[in-house]
Design an enzyme around this catalytic site. Structure first.
Site, PDB file in Angstrom:
ATOM      1  N   TYR A 122     -24.332  59.918 -46.896  1.00 49.10           N
ATOM      2  CA  TYR A 122     -24.463  58.915 -45.843  1.00 49.10           C
ATOM      3  C   TYR A 122     -24.318  59.545 -44.451  1.00 49.10           C
ATOM      4  O   TYR A 122     -25.051  59.223 -43.524  1.00 49.10           O
ATOM      5  CB  TYR A 122     -23.414  57.804 -46.023  1.00 49.10           C
ATOM      6  CG  TYR A 122     -23.336  56.880 -44.821  1.00 49.10           C
ATOM      7  CD1 TYR A 122     -24.430  56.090 -44.461  1.00 49.10           C
ATOM      8  CD2 TYR A 122     -22.176  56.802 -44.034  1.00 49.10           C
ATOM      9  CE1 TYR A 122     -24.377  55.249 -43.351  1.00 49.10           C
ATOM     10  CE2 TYR A 122     -22.121  55.962 -42.940  1.00 49.10           C
ATOM     11  CZ  TYR A 122     -23.215  55.185 -42.604  1.00 49.10           C
ATOM     12  OH  TYR A 122     -23.157  54.362 -41.512  1.00 49.10           O
ATOM     13  N   TYR A 174     -17.251  54.751 -33.311  1.00 45.67           N
ATOM     14  CA  TYR A 174     -16.321  55.168 -34.354  1.00 45.67           C
ATOM     15  C   TYR A 174     -15.787  56.560 -34.033  1.00 45.67           C
ATOM     16  O   TYR A 174     -16.543  57.436 -33.596  1.00 45.67           O
ATOM     17  CB  TYR A 174     -17.025  55.222 -35.719  1.00 45.67           C
ATOM     18  CG  TYR A 174     -17.181  53.902 -36.461  1.00 45.67           C
ATOM     19  CD1 TYR A 174     -16.553  52.732 -36.030  1.00 45.67           C
ATOM     20  CD2 TYR A 174     -17.950  53.836 -37.614  1.00 45.67           C
ATOM     21  CE1 TYR A 174     -16.707  51.544 -36.739  1.00 45.67           C
ATOM     22  CE2 TYR A 174     -18.107  52.650 -38.321  1.00 45.67           C
ATOM     23  CZ  TYR A 174     -17.483  51.509 -37.873  1.00 45.67           C
ATOM     24  OH  TYR A 174     -17.632  50.343 -38.570  1.00 45.67           O
ATOM     25  N   ARG A 203     -30.862  60.259 -38.883  1.00 50.01           N
ATOM     26  CA  ARG A 203     -31.319  59.025 -38.245  1.00 50.01           C
ATOM     27  C   ARG A 203     -31.249  59.148 -36.727  1.00 50.01           C
ATOM     28  O   ARG A 203     -32.194  58.788 -36.016  1.00 50.01           O
ATOM     29  CB  ARG A 203     -30.470  57.847 -38.737  1.00 50.01           C
ATOM     30  CG  ARG A 203     -30.670  56.567 -37.951  1.00 50.01           C
ATOM     31  CD  ARG A 203     -30.003  55.377 -38.614  1.00 50.01           C
ATOM     32  NE  ARG A 203     -28.550  55.509 -38.765  1.00 50.01           N
ATOM     33  CZ  ARG A 203     -27.782  54.552 -39.275  1.00 50.01           C
ATOM     34  NH1 ARG A 203     -28.304  53.407 -39.684  1.00 50.01           N
ATOM     35  NH2 ARG A 203     -26.470  54.726 -39.396  1.00 50.01           N
ATOM     36  N   ARG A 253     -23.601  45.131 -34.412  1.00 53.41           N
ATOM     37  CA  ARG A 253     -23.051  44.267 -35.468  1.00 53.41           C
ATOM     38  C   ARG A 253     -23.964  43.105 -35.798  1.00 53.41           C
ATOM     39  O   ARG A 253     -23.954  42.587 -36.914  1.00 53.41           O
ATOM     40  CB  ARG A 253     -21.677  43.748 -35.053  1.00 53.41           C
ATOM     41  CG  ARG A 253     -20.630  44.832 -34.881  1.00 53.41           C
ATOM     42  CD  ARG A 253     -20.285  45.511 -36.181  1.00 53.41           C
ATOM     43  NE  ARG A 253     -19.316  46.589 -35.996  1.00 53.41           N
ATOM     44  CZ  ARG A 253     -18.909  47.393 -36.956  1.00 53.41           C
ATOM     45  NH1 ARG A 253     -19.382  47.258 -38.193  1.00 53.41           N
ATOM     46  NH2 ARG A 253     -18.048  48.338 -36.713  1.00 53.41           N
ATOM     47  N   GLU A 285     -20.146  44.300 -49.342  1.00 51.93           N
ATOM     48  CA  GLU A 285     -20.640  44.145 -47.971  1.00 51.93           C
ATOM     49  C   GLU A 285     -21.627  42.982 -47.965  1.00 51.93           C
ATOM     50  O   GLU A 285     -22.330  42.756 -48.947  1.00 51.93           O
ATOM     51  CB  GLU A 285     -21.330  45.450 -47.533  1.00 51.93           C
ATOM     52  CG  GLU A 285     -21.848  45.436 -46.113  1.00 51.93           C
ATOM     53  CD  GLU A 285     -22.363  46.817 -45.692  1.00 51.93           C
ATOM     54  OE1 GLU A 285     -21.567  47.781 -45.688  1.00 51.93           O
ATOM     55  OE2 GLU A 285     -23.559  46.929 -45.369  1.00 51.93           O
TER      56      GLU A 285
HETATM   57  C1  3EB Z   1     -19.272  49.424 -41.247  1.00 53.01           C
HETATM   58  O1  3EB Z   1     -18.819  48.356 -40.817  1.00 53.01           O
HETATM   59  C2  3EB Z   1     -19.929  49.377 -42.602  1.00 53.01           C
HETATM   60  O2  3EB Z   1     -25.120  52.870 -40.945  1.00 53.01           O
HETATM   61  O3  3EB Z   1     -26.617  51.365 -40.464  1.00 53.01           O
HETATM   62  C3  3EB Z   1     -22.724  48.626 -41.919  1.00 53.01           C
HETATM   63  C4  3EB Z   1     -23.981  48.305 -41.372  1.00 53.01           C
HETATM   64  C5  3EB Z   1     -22.385  49.938 -42.118  1.00 53.01           C
HETATM   65  C6  3EB Z   1     -24.881  49.322 -41.034  1.00 53.01           C
HETATM   66  C7  3EB Z   1     -25.491  51.692 -40.850  1.00 53.01           C
HETATM   67  C8  3EB Z   1     -23.311  50.944 -41.780  1.00 53.01           C
HETATM   68  C9  3EB Z   1     -24.529  50.644 -41.238  1.00 53.01           C
HETATM   69  O4  3EB Z   1     -19.159  50.499 -40.654  1.00 53.01           O
HETATM   70  C10 3EB Z   1     -21.066  50.320 -42.718  1.00 53.01           C
END
Ligand code: 3EB
Length: 330
Positions: free
Chosen positions: A151, A210, A158, A223, A323
């Site tokens: 990932y 992050y 990406r 989000r 999720e």
């Molecule tokens: C998170 O909250 C969960 O890498 O595109 C959620 C939605 C998550 C999209 C992405 C990753 C992605 O971090 C992971």
């Protein structure tokens, strides 16, 4: 010509959101309906179809048979293929999809970069270049340790493939691991000729901020995205993340509760009424098949009447068991 002139001075009409629904039907019949922008099947049992608007998602559905997911817009739809990608367009909306085999494109990193480069190059040629929502499905998403986790390699690639295309901000997204035999990356998106409005969750650190512990390249997504007419909210993959940390390790029900709290926080943040309804199609990605019936029962109880597609998928953090993503119409 007067009509055209009036249109110009009146400014663009807001694009009514595509209608997203789940339905039991034959792909060919749905593809023949006017206004069909895209049709998705799920799992190995899905029918094949050569139409560029068709995508067989490599995630197994816990409901057998799986319904189709259908995107519909107003008016005529055109479609085609460019390089490795296929697309369709109508009423100011664009669907584009690309499927690349990682064995031919340099693993999760190189393939992510190649896929996003092709998508962005294509989008730049279109009026419908405002990406609202992207889905990313890749094999064995949690394989590898630390920064080598697949990932995290995908996140690196990406970002490279995106280049400066999303300099104004990332779209809403989902990234989930599949269990298909081939290491296929499946990436598809919804774009518009008008901008949407990005929505963040005040309970969560924005993903692109992050801290380093989650990888070299923070995940590139918002989000949620309110579509141009503010008539629908496209909700990204949402899990039991609070701040930037995963919550409730090994506790499925607590993770589900936290996820629902995050979903409600997103609705509030978007200025929408609380709750989901029969018009709000959701997807629940479940890591362990043994959890599927519990997730089903929990959501049936807590979100009665809401269409939920239960899919077998790995969440991009090993400790997350479930999720949820989807749509809420205003
Ligand atoms: C998170 O909250 C969960 O890498 O595109 C959620 C939605 C998550 C999209 C992405 C990753 C992605 O971090 C992971």
């Amino acid at each position: 010509m007067v009509q055209g002139f009036e249109k110009v001075i009146a400014g663009p009409e807001p694009r009514r959101a595509p209608l997203v629904s789940y339905r039991y039907a034959h792909p060919a019949a749905v593809l023949a309906e006017p206004g069909t922008l895209a049709v998705f099947g799920f799992g190995a049992g899905a029918t094949r179809n050569a139409d560029p608007r068709w995508l067989g998602v490599e995630l197994e559905c816990f409901d057998a048979p799986a319904p189709l997911e259908i995107w519909q817009v107003q008016g005529p739809v055109t479609h085609g293929r460019v390089g490795d990608l296929r697309w369709s367009a109508g009423d100011g909306w664009l669907f584009a999809a690309i499927e690349l085999d990682e064995r031919h494109h340099g693993g999760p990193n190189g393939t992510g970069a190649a896929a996003y480069a092709q998508l962005c190059e294509f989008l730049a040629t279109r009026r419908e270049r405002h990406v609202q929502r992207i889905w990313n499905y890749l094999a064995d998403i949690n394989q590898g340790d630390g920064d080598d986790e697949r990932y995290k390699q995908f996140c690196d690639g990406r970002a490279v493939g995106m280049g400066a295309f999303f300099a104004d901000g990332f779209p809403a997204a989902t990234a989930i691991g599949h269990h298909a035999a081939e290491p296929l990356q499946q990436i598809y998106l919804l774009a518009s000729d008008q901008r949407g409005t990005r929505v963040e969750n005040p309970r969560q650190v924005s993903a692109w901020r992050y801290p380093r512990q989650y990888g070299r390249t923070p995940p590139s997504f918002a989000r949620a995205m309110a579509l141009p007419a503010q008539d629908a909210l496209a909700i990204s993959g949402t899990a039991a993340v609070v701040g930037h940390a995963s919550a409730h390790q090994d506790d499925l029900v607590a993770q589900l509760e936290e996820t629902l709290t995050n979903l409600e926080a997103l609705l509030a943040s978007a200025g929408m009424n609380a709750g989901f309804d029969t018009q709000s199609p959701l997807k629940a990605y479940v890591r362990h098949p043994v959890d599927a019936s519990h997730v089903h029962d929990f959501l049936q109880l807590r979100l009665p009447g809401v269409p939920v597609l239960l899919l077998h998928g790995d969440i991009c953090r090993q400790e997350l068991l479930v999720e949820i993503d989807g749509w809420r119409y205003a």
